[in-house]
Design a protein around this motif. Structure first.
Motif, mmCIF file in Angstrom:
data_model
loop_
_atom_site.group_PDB
_atom_site.id
_atom_site.type_symbol
_atom_site.label_atom_id
_atom_site.label_comp_id
_atom_site.label_asym_id
_atom_site.label_seq_id
_atom_site.Cartn_x
_atom_site.Cartn_y
_atom_site.Cartn_z
ATOM 1 N N LEU A 26 -0.346 5.152 -0.723
ATOM 2 C CA LEU A 26 -0.337 6.097 0.392
ATOM 3 C C LEU A 26 0.622 7.251 0.130
ATOM 4 C CD1 LEU A 26 -0.477 3.572 3.363
ATOM 5 C CD2 LEU A 26 -2.338 4.963 2.442
ATOM 6 N N SER A 27 1.753 6.952 -0.468
ATOM 7 C CA SER A 27 2.712 8.013 -0.797
ATOM 8 C C SER A 27 2.131 8.961 -1.843
ATOM 9 C CB SER A 27 4.015 7.406 -1.330
ATOM 10 O OG SER A 27 4.612 6.605 -0.345
ATOM 11 N N GLY A 28 1.437 8.403 -2.823
ATOM 12 C CA GLY A 28 0.802 9.238 -3.841
ATOM 13 C C GLY A 28 -0.271 10.132 -3.252
ATOM 14 N N CYS A 29 -1.069 9.587 -2.351
ATOM 15 C CA CYS A 29 -2.112 10.396 -1.689
ATOM 16 C C CYS A 29 -1.480 11.502 -0.851
ATOM 17 C CB CYS A 29 -2.992 9.517 -0.814
ATOM 18 S SG CYS A 29 -4.081 8.424 -1.742
ATOM 19 N N ALA A 30 -0.422 11.162 -0.124
ATOM 20 C CA ALA A 30 0.264 12.171 0.697
ATOM 21 C C ALA A 30 0.826 13.281 -0.180
ATOM 22 C CB ALA A 30 1.368 11.516 1.519
ATOM 23 N N ALA A 31 1.439 12.912 -1.293
ATOM 24 C CA ALA A 31 1.996 13.918 -2.204
ATOM 25 C C ALA A 31 0.886 14.786 -2.788
ATOM 26 C CB ALA A 31 2.795 13.239 -3.314
ATOM 27 N N ARG B 247 0.811 -1.219 0.000
ATOM 28 C CA ARG B 247 0.000 0.000 0.000
ATOM 29 C C ARG B 247 0.842 1.266 0.000
ATOM 30 N NH1 ARG B 247 -4.035 -1.093 4.841
ATOM 31 N NH2 ARG B 247 -2.470 -2.577 5.471
ATOM 32 N N LEU B 248 2.143 1.120 0.203
ATOM 33 C CA LEU B 248 3.019 2.282 0.323
ATOM 34 C C LEU B 248 2.978 3.207 -0.903
ATOM 35 C CD1 LEU B 248 4.916 3.708 2.236
ATOM 36 C CD2 LEU B 248 6.788 2.365 1.270
ATOM 37 N N PRO B 249 3.023 2.682 -2.133
ATOM 38 C CA PRO B 249 2.936 3.612 -3.278
ATOM 39 C C PRO B 249 1.634 4.414 -3.308
ATOM 40 C CG PRO B 249 3.759 1.480 -3.996
ATOM 41 C CD PRO B 249 3.311 1.320 -2.563
#
Length: 169
Positions: free
Chosen positions: A11-16, A7-9
């Motif tokens: 979640l990272s995309g949402c954070a960005a 899920r990291l990609p």
């Protein structure tokens, strides 16, 4: 742990995306508070307000009439997806306020670039995924209904990318 890392990609995309969506605030706070900037900020807030009202309207209508109820009243009388339409408008107006406030532009290039990524990123999410996906689901679920067909004929779906063309019979 390996499942969580998958899920990291996402979640990272949402954070960005949310970091980029916040970038116009930095520019408008540091920039010139002209009448145009003030108007754009107010219009942005108003757009988010309409989106929130539309979400609340849909929630109440579904609570009162059941989860399968086709919501066609209130803000849905004119727009098939007013929550998505006005959220997109709010983010684009926020970006426009940042551009308008950025004087000199050279001082704000990184923040404006992030603002552009946020505005066009959320446009892709809401117009390309959310509204288009809901349009497809509604067509499948209600497509044979005369009420749905009348509603589609009188309403605008809002900005969408890749959605099926829903035409009245």
């Amino acid at each position: 742990v390996p499942d969580r890392l998958k899920r990291l990609p996402l979640l990272s995309g949402c954070a960005a995306l949310y970091a980029f969506l916040a970038a116009p605030l930095r520019v408008t706070a540091a920039g010139q508070a002209t009448d145009a900037v003030k108007l754009l900020v107010k219009a942005s807030f108003a757009s988010f307000g309409v989106a929130a009202v539309a979400d609340a309207w849909k929630y109440v209508a579904k609570q009162l009439n059941g989860k399968d109820h086709l919501v066609t009243g209130g803000p849905f009388f004119f727009f098939r997806h007013p929550n998505y339409t006005f959220e997109v408008l709010g983010w684009l107006l926020s970006f426009a306020a940042a551009i308008s406030a950025a004087a000199p532009v050279s001082k704000h290039v990184p923040a404006l670039a992030c603002s552009a990524l946020g505005a066009f990123g959320i446009f892709g999410v809401l117009a390309g995924e959310a509204a288009a996906g809901l349009e497809k689901k509604q067509l499948e679920k209600y497509g044979d209904s005369p009420e749905y067909q009348k509603w589609v004929a009188r309403t605008w779906a809002g900005p969408m990318m890749g959605a099926p063309k829903v035409m009245p019979p």
